[in-house]
Design an enzyme around this catalytic site. Structure first.
Site, PDB file in Angstrom:
ATOM      1  N   HIS A 264       0.831  -1.202   0.000  1.00 33.44           N
ATOM      2  CA  HIS A 264       0.000   0.000   0.000  1.00 33.44           C
ATOM      3  C   HIS A 264       0.874   1.265   0.000  1.00 33.44           C
ATOM      4  CE1 HIS A 264      -3.643   2.322   1.253  1.00 33.44           C
ATOM      5  NE2 HIS A 264      -2.725   3.117   1.767  1.00 33.44           N
ATOM      6  N   GLU A 265       1.790   1.330   0.964  1.00 40.00           N
ATOM      7  CA  GLU A 265       2.620   2.536   1.071  1.00 40.00           C
ATOM      8  C   GLU A 265       3.527   2.692  -0.150  1.00 40.00           C
ATOM      9  OE1 GLU A 265       1.946   4.805   3.285  1.00 40.00           O
ATOM     10  OE2 GLU A 265       0.531   3.501   4.341  1.00 40.00           O
ATOM     11  N   HIS A 268       1.764   4.725  -2.686  1.00 37.77           N
ATOM     12  CA  HIS A 268       1.911   6.159  -2.383  1.00 37.77           C
ATOM     13  C   HIS A 268       3.303   6.645  -2.807  1.00 37.77           C
ATOM     14  CE1 HIS A 268      -1.772   6.889  -0.154  1.00 37.77           C
ATOM     15  NE2 HIS A 268      -1.516   5.963   0.750  1.00 37.77           N
ATOM     16  N   GLU A 294      -4.500   8.110  -2.628  1.00 40.48           N
ATOM     17  CA  GLU A 294      -5.002   6.820  -2.146  1.00 40.48           C
ATOM     18  C   GLU A 294      -5.350   5.912  -3.330  1.00 40.48           C
ATOM     19  OE1 GLU A 294      -4.506   6.470   0.910  1.00 40.48           O
ATOM     20  OE2 GLU A 294      -5.393   4.508   1.238  1.00 40.48           O
TER      21      GLU A 294
END
Ligand code: CO
Length: 498
Positions: A264-265, A268, A294
């Site tokens: 997920h990160e 980003h 996001e």
């Protein structure tokens, strides 16, 4: 002699602001990772000072006349977009007096720091003392921003994260979501009832998890020459495009949550590392919005990371790191990564129940900002919402209830909706990516991820803030944001062939 001296002066000031923000971002990162507890008061004071300095730079009396003068200068389309963003930032900053900005920085630093001990201690009463002050200050800011921008207070807070998003549009999107989500959750849970689930068998030493996370980040194209991975209580991505700081958290009893947090990160982080180099330091290079941000983390984590084809990539990596086991077989891994189970914790939620957490938080924070809900009544409303949306009791369990998130403690009201708007965008992007690359699923299964990343880079990362959000969405996917692609994606993955 430049033909746009006012514009040049604005850019020089923007670069100066950007460099202070760079240091501010690293001080925040350090605060959340390695700073010893004794540094708290001094760090809070230092960050308050930087916030005040930045506020002065963003609201200097020369800016208004310069913005007006630059508007009459001959600018190319990118410069024009940059000027639009400079004016937007100026509008947001000038609405707030320096005293309020500094008081908010101090109150949120204190609240966040105390939260780190109060959450494990289940200390709602202690937290509420600090949160009351944060809410008071944010309500004042929302009122002033709203007056300044001609918006209602909550809409003005939204504008800080999601420029141009009206509460009417949010109501429309979330109203439709609220209509179809509960039925989908029930159907997905029922669908999985008889499904054999093989869980990874630990323990999984955290150092090995960190090494695996770093290997996965390399696989996902993260540039370690311009960033690093560390651990914090609440995972985040910070720093600057030239030096992106990710954090995640590991628990040696479980493997997949930490790993998926890293994926997920990394989404980003790649958005940050992929921002247009030529414009770095200027507002036009910035990530477009928090929902767009996001959309990249969820494109990585949900659309890619939990897909059936990606299990073919992930499974062998897990076997290499911890030795083979049945749970690492791609088919089993896919089922584990797409298990739907209503739970109390937002960050651990599966992608089907996650939006329910966001619907609850959005409702509650809107009421807090409107003054319709007091901090003292928050836990009871939380409990009622969790029972209604997910059928769970959270009574008395504050740490897994309203204490679980960092957002309100740092004053980030208006942020929560961006997670689910991001999930909607991510589904919309993948629909477009599949049209652009008809072999996308085969490519992913074969570990050929470069084509997908190239598409995201061209369509989104390198666009920065060149376009307003709706226009960007139309350019990438042919239409403005809709809840339909997310609904289609969830129905295909959770109610279709497994
Ligand atoms: Co995120």
């Amino acid at each position: 002699m430049s033909t746009h001296p006012a514009y040049d002066e604005l850019c020089a000031l923007a670069l100066r602001i950007h460099r202070f923000e760079h240091l501010q971002a690293l001080a925040h990162w350090d605060h959340a990772t390695f700073m010893p507890p004794g540094g708290q008061e001094a760090r809070a004071a230092a960050l308050g000072e930087v916030a005040a300095l930045l506020h002065r730079l963003r609201t200097g009396p020369e800016l208004g006349p310069l913005l007006d003068a630059a508007a009459g200068e001959p600018l190319d389309p990118v410069q024009r977009a940059n000027l639009r963003e400079l004016r937007r930032a100026w509008n947001l900053s000038t609405a707030l007096p320096e005293g309020l900005v500094q008081a908010t920085s101090l109150a949120t630093s204190r609240c966040e720091h105390a939260w780190r001990a109060q959450r494990p201690a289940n200390d709602w009463a202690g937290f509420a003392v600090n949160l009351r002050e944060v809410v008071r200050l944010v309500r004042e800011a929302a009122q002033r921003l709203g007056d300044h921008l001609g918006k209602e207070p909550y809409e003005a807070l939204l504008d800080r994260y999601e420029p141009g998003l009206s509460t009417a549009r949010l109501d429309e999107l979330f109203g439709r979501l609220r209509g179809w989500l509960p039925g989908l959750i029930q159907a997905a849970v029922a669908r999985q009832e008889g499904e054999a689930l093989v869980s990874p068998q630990g323990p999984f030493p955290v150092d090995a998890q960190q090494a695996l996370s770093e290997a996965l980040m390399r696989r996902l194209g993260f540039d370690f020459g311009r960033g690093r991975l560390d651990r914090s209580a609440h995972p985040f991505t910070g720093g600057v495009p030239e030096d992106v700081r990710l954090t995640t958290r590991f628990d040696e009893r479980t493997l997949l949550p930490g790993l998926m947090g890293t994926i997920h990160e990394t989404g980003h982080a790649r958005y940050e590392q992929g921002r247009p180099v030529a414009w770095l330091g200027l507002p036009v290079s910035e990530a477009r919005s928090m929902a767009l941000h996001e959309s990249q983390s969820l494109a990585f984590e949900m659309q890619l990371g939990r897909s059936r084809p990606f299990a073919e990539v992930l499974g062998p990596m897990l076997s290499a790191a911890f030795g083979p086991q049945p749970a690492f077989e791609p088919a089993a891994l896919y089922r584990a990564l797409t298990q739907v189970r209503p739970g109390k914790i937002r960050v651990d939620a599966d992608e089907v129940t996650y939006p329910a957490h966001i619907l609850l938080r959005t409702t509650l924070e809107r009421e807090l900002i409107a003054g319709a809900l007091s901090v003292d009544d928050l836990p009871a409303r939380w409990d009622a919402g969790m029972a209604e949306l997910l059928g769970l009791s959270t009574v008395g369990d504050f740490k897994d209830g309203p204490l679980q998130d960092i957002h309100w403690s740092v004053g980030a009201f208006g942020y929560f909706p961006c997670y689910t708007l991001g999930a909607m965008y991510a589904a919309q992007w993948f629909t477009a990516a599949r049209e652009a690359r008809p072999r996308l699923e085969e490519e992913i299964a074969a570990g050929e991820l470069e084509g997908l990343f190239q598409w995201l880079a061209e369509q989104i990362w390198q666009q920065g803030s060149r376009w307003e959000t709706d226009e960007l969405a139309i350019r990438v996917s042919g239409r403005a944001l809709s809840d339909q692609p997310l609904r289609d994606h969830l129905e295909r993955r959770y109610l279709g062939e497994r």
